[in-house]
Scaffold this motif. Structure first.
Motif, PDB file in Angstrom:
ATOM      1  N   UNK A  49     -11.842   8.912   0.241  1.00 25.04           N
ATOM      2  CA  UNK A  49     -12.355   8.301  -0.977  1.00 25.04           C
ATOM      3  C   UNK A  49     -13.856   8.566  -1.124  1.00 25.04           C
ATOM      4  N   UNK A  50     -14.244   8.985  -2.308  1.00 24.83           N
ATOM      5  CA  UNK A  50     -15.649   9.245  -2.580  1.00 24.83           C
ATOM      6  C   UNK A  50     -16.126  10.614  -2.161  1.00 24.83           C
ATOM      7  N   UNK A  51     -15.209  11.398  -1.554  1.00 25.14           N
ATOM      8  CA  UNK A  51     -15.567  12.756  -1.129  1.00 25.14           C
ATOM      9  C   UNK A  51     -14.457  13.709  -1.534  1.00 25.14           C
ATOM     10  N   UNK A  52     -14.660  14.987  -1.240  1.00 27.50           N
ATOM     11  CA  UNK A  52     -13.631  15.992  -1.484  1.00 27.50           C
ATOM     12  C   UNK A  52     -13.085  16.522  -0.155  1.00 27.50           C
ATOM     13  N   UNK A  53     -13.339  15.770   0.932  1.00 28.15           N
ATOM     14  CA  UNK A  53     -12.916  16.192   2.265  1.00 28.15           C
ATOM     15  C   UNK A  53     -11.443  15.862   2.473  1.00 28.15           C
ATOM     16  N   UNK A  54     -10.635  16.896   2.740  1.00 30.89           N
ATOM     17  CA  UNK A  54      -9.210  16.699   2.947  1.00 30.89           C
ATOM     18  C   UNK A  54      -8.940  16.224   4.370  1.00 30.89           C
ATOM     19  N   UNK A  55      -7.967  15.290   4.515  1.00 36.16           N
ATOM     20  CA  UNK A  55      -7.624  14.725   5.820  1.00 36.16           C
ATOM     21  C   UNK A  55      -6.232  15.205   6.219  1.00 36.16           C
ATOM     22  N   UNK A  56      -6.104  15.720   7.443  1.00 36.54           N
ATOM     23  CA  UNK A  56      -4.808  16.162   7.941  1.00 36.54           C
ATOM     24  C   UNK A  56      -3.855  14.976   8.050  1.00 36.54           C
ATOM     25  N   UNK A  57      -2.582  15.247   7.788  1.00 34.39           N
ATOM     26  CA  UNK A  57      -1.591  14.169   7.818  1.00 34.39           C
ATOM     27  C   UNK A  57      -1.538  13.492   9.188  1.00 34.39           C
ATOM     28  N   UNK A  58      -1.717  14.280  10.256  1.00 36.60           N
ATOM     29  CA  UNK A  58      -1.659  13.725  11.611  1.00 36.60           C
ATOM     30  C   UNK A  58      -2.766  12.712  11.865  1.00 36.60           C
ATOM     31  N   UNK A  59      -3.829  12.779  11.106  1.00 40.61           N
ATOM     32  CA  UNK A  59      -4.971  11.878  11.308  1.00 40.61           C
ATOM     33  C   UNK A  59      -4.948  10.677  10.367  1.00 40.61           C
ATOM     34  N   UNK A  60      -3.871  10.515   9.643  1.00 39.93           N
ATOM     35  CA  UNK A  60      -3.773   9.407   8.700  1.00 39.93           C
ATOM     36  C   UNK A  60      -3.053   8.230   9.359  1.00 39.93           C
ATOM     37  N   UNK A  61      -3.652   7.052   9.256  1.00 42.95           N
ATOM     38  CA  UNK A  61      -3.076   5.829   9.795  1.00 42.95           C
ATOM     39  C   UNK A  61      -2.850   4.843   8.651  1.00 42.95           C
ATOM     40  N   UNK A  62      -2.221   3.735   8.963  1.00 46.02           N
ATOM     41  CA  UNK A  62      -1.967   2.698   7.964  1.00 46.02           C
ATOM     42  C   UNK A  62      -2.869   1.496   8.208  1.00 46.02           C
ATOM     43  N   UNK A  63      -3.371   0.921   7.126  1.00 47.21           N
ATOM     44  CA  UNK A  63      -4.223  -0.259   7.221  1.00 47.21           C
ATOM     45  C   UNK A  63      -3.448  -1.479   6.730  1.00 47.21           C
ATOM     46  N   UNK A  64      -3.527  -2.560   7.496  1.00 40.46           N
ATOM     47  CA  UNK A  64      -2.850  -3.807   7.158  1.00 40.46           C
ATOM     48  C   UNK A  64      -3.890  -4.921   7.030  1.00 40.46           C
ATOM     49  N   UNK A  65      -3.519  -5.945   6.276  1.00 37.43           N
ATOM     50  CA  UNK A  65      -4.430  -7.069   6.109  1.00 37.43           C
ATOM     51  C   UNK A  65      -4.007  -8.213   7.019  1.00 37.43           C
ATOM     52  N   UNK A  66      -4.932  -8.681   7.868  1.00 35.20           N
ATOM     53  CA  UNK A  66      -4.658  -9.805   8.758  1.00 35.20           C
ATOM     54  C   UNK A  66      -4.623 -11.105   7.954  1.00 35.20           C
ATOM     55  N   UNK A  67      -4.163 -12.177   8.608  1.00 35.91           N
ATOM     56  CA  UNK A  67      -4.052 -13.463   7.921  1.00 35.91           C
ATOM     57  C   UNK A  67      -5.379 -13.964   7.383  1.00 35.91           C
ATOM     58  N   UNK A  68      -6.473 -13.596   8.083  1.00 35.92           N
ATOM     59  CA  UNK A  68      -7.793 -14.060   7.630  1.00 35.92           C
ATOM     60  C   UNK A  68      -8.464 -13.100   6.662  1.00 35.92           C
ATOM     61  N   UNK A  69      -7.696 -12.049   6.230  1.00 38.56           N
ATOM     62  CA  UNK A  69      -8.231 -11.119   5.247  1.00 38.56           C
ATOM     63  C   UNK A  69      -8.861  -9.872   5.810  1.00 38.56           C
ATOM     64  N   UNK A  70      -9.045  -9.814   7.131  1.00 39.56           N
ATOM     65  CA  UNK A  70      -9.646  -8.618   7.733  1.00 39.56           C
ATOM     66  C   UNK A  70      -8.671  -7.446   7.691  1.00 39.56           C
ATOM     67  N   UNK A  71      -9.209  -6.233   7.609  1.00 35.67           N
ATOM     68  CA  UNK A  71      -8.392  -5.025   7.581  1.00 35.67           C
ATOM     69  C   UNK A  71      -8.185  -4.508   8.995  1.00 35.67           C
TER      70      UNK A  71
END
Length: 312
Positions: A49-71
């Motif tokens: 986001x905010x760049x044109x840098x492509x990220x390899x699929x192997x380096x992509x992770x998932x972000x979840x929201x904790x109960x207190x709102x933290x990522x």
């Protein structure tokens, strides 16, 4: 077929090694997105986001929201470390009557093949399951998700039908459910009679994926620079369901049409039947008959016009 998973069906103290195969496949035509102006291929890239840098699929992770709102970022290795992902077992927990599992719960089907040198334990479980007319309810983990499933036998093969969880089934909330709709006994009897005339054994081979057939025709016609369909091929628009003049008359006409011998069906007459033929959105058979009648009338009119011109 290629197996997608290996494990054991656990049944009491008995373990039946199996290989799992997808029981269904899609025959949808492959397509890709293009620019409608000139047909140039449209492609998507995964960029930061905010760049044109492509990220390899192997380096992509998932972000979840904790109960207190933290990522919280979880990698594929984090997900794989869950204890549930380390159990290659289809654990049968209970056996229930087959008619107690509503089809709305059914999701995806998988075939199970015996994976041991001797298929005796597999065949024994399959025959026992088939003879009791019950479904085996089981839980297992596939692709990092715990799933509930119904185990049944189809053509001698144990088939695992994944089930949706109860919270995945939406509750119907429609205004008409709170309305007091008056149904006359004659209407109910006639509707039941219509169902009886259409009752038969289910044979999926008699049905055709009309969309795929027409899509193929359209693709070939476009490739040759022509048109696949004309205005005459368009289906007649159904009448507004709010304009049903006499539901009972429509049901009577439908039953009579179904009961008449093939090739000897006579067009219905009478004011009630005429209303049924022109305003019957709720009865598919009647709507189809109306559309056919309109088409025949149009063709007849066209024929008369041609004869008059020839005579002049």
């Amino acid at each position: 077929m290629r197996s997608i998973w290996k494990g054991d069906v656990s049944f009491g103290l008995v373990n039946v090694p199996v290989k799992v195969y997808s029981a269904t496949e899609s025959h949808d035509r492959a397509s890709h997105q293009v620019d409608a102006k000139d047909g140039t291929r449209i492609r998507y890239r995964r960029v930061r986001e905010g760049t044109d840098t492509e990220v390899d699929f192997a380096n992509i992770a998932n972000a979840y929201e904790a109960d207190d709102g933290r990522t919280v970022v979880l990698t594929k290795d984090d997900i794989a470390s869950l204890p549930v992902n380390k159990s290659p077992e289809i654990a049968i927990t209970e056996f229930v009557p087959a008619d107690q599992v509503d089809p709305i719960y059914f999701d995806k089907a998988y075939y199970l093949e015996p994976a041991s040198k001797s298929p005796k334990a597999y065949v024994l479980l399959a025959q026992a399951l088939e003879s009791t007319d019950r479904l085996a309810i089981a839980t297992f983990t596939l692709r990092s998700r715990t799933r509930m499933a119904a185990l049944r036998v189809i053509d001698g093969v144990m088939t695992l039908q994944t089930l949706l969880w109860p919270d995945e089934i939406r509750k119907p909330d429609f205004a008409f459910l709170d309305e007091d709709v008056a149904i006359r006994p004659q209407e109910l009897d006639m509707a039941s009679s219509l169902i009886d005339t259409m009752a038969t054994d289910f044979d999926p081979e008699q049905f055709e994926d009309t969309y795929e057939t027409e899509l193929a025709k359209l693709i070939e016609a476009k490739a040759d620079g022509g048109d696949a369909f004309t205005d005459d091929d368009a289906a007649a628009a159904p009448a507004d369901s709010d304009e049903v003049a006499d539901l009972l008359a429509a049901l009577r006409a439908s039953v009579a049409d179904r009961a008449a011998p093939a090739g000897k069906k006579k067009p219905a007459t009478g004011a009630g039947t005429k209303a049924a033929n022109t305003k019957t959105a709720s009865t598919k058979t009647a709507s189809t008959k109306t559309a056919s009648t309109k088409t025949a009338s149009t063709k007849t009119a066209g024929t008369k016009t041609t004869k008059k011109k020839a005579a002049s």
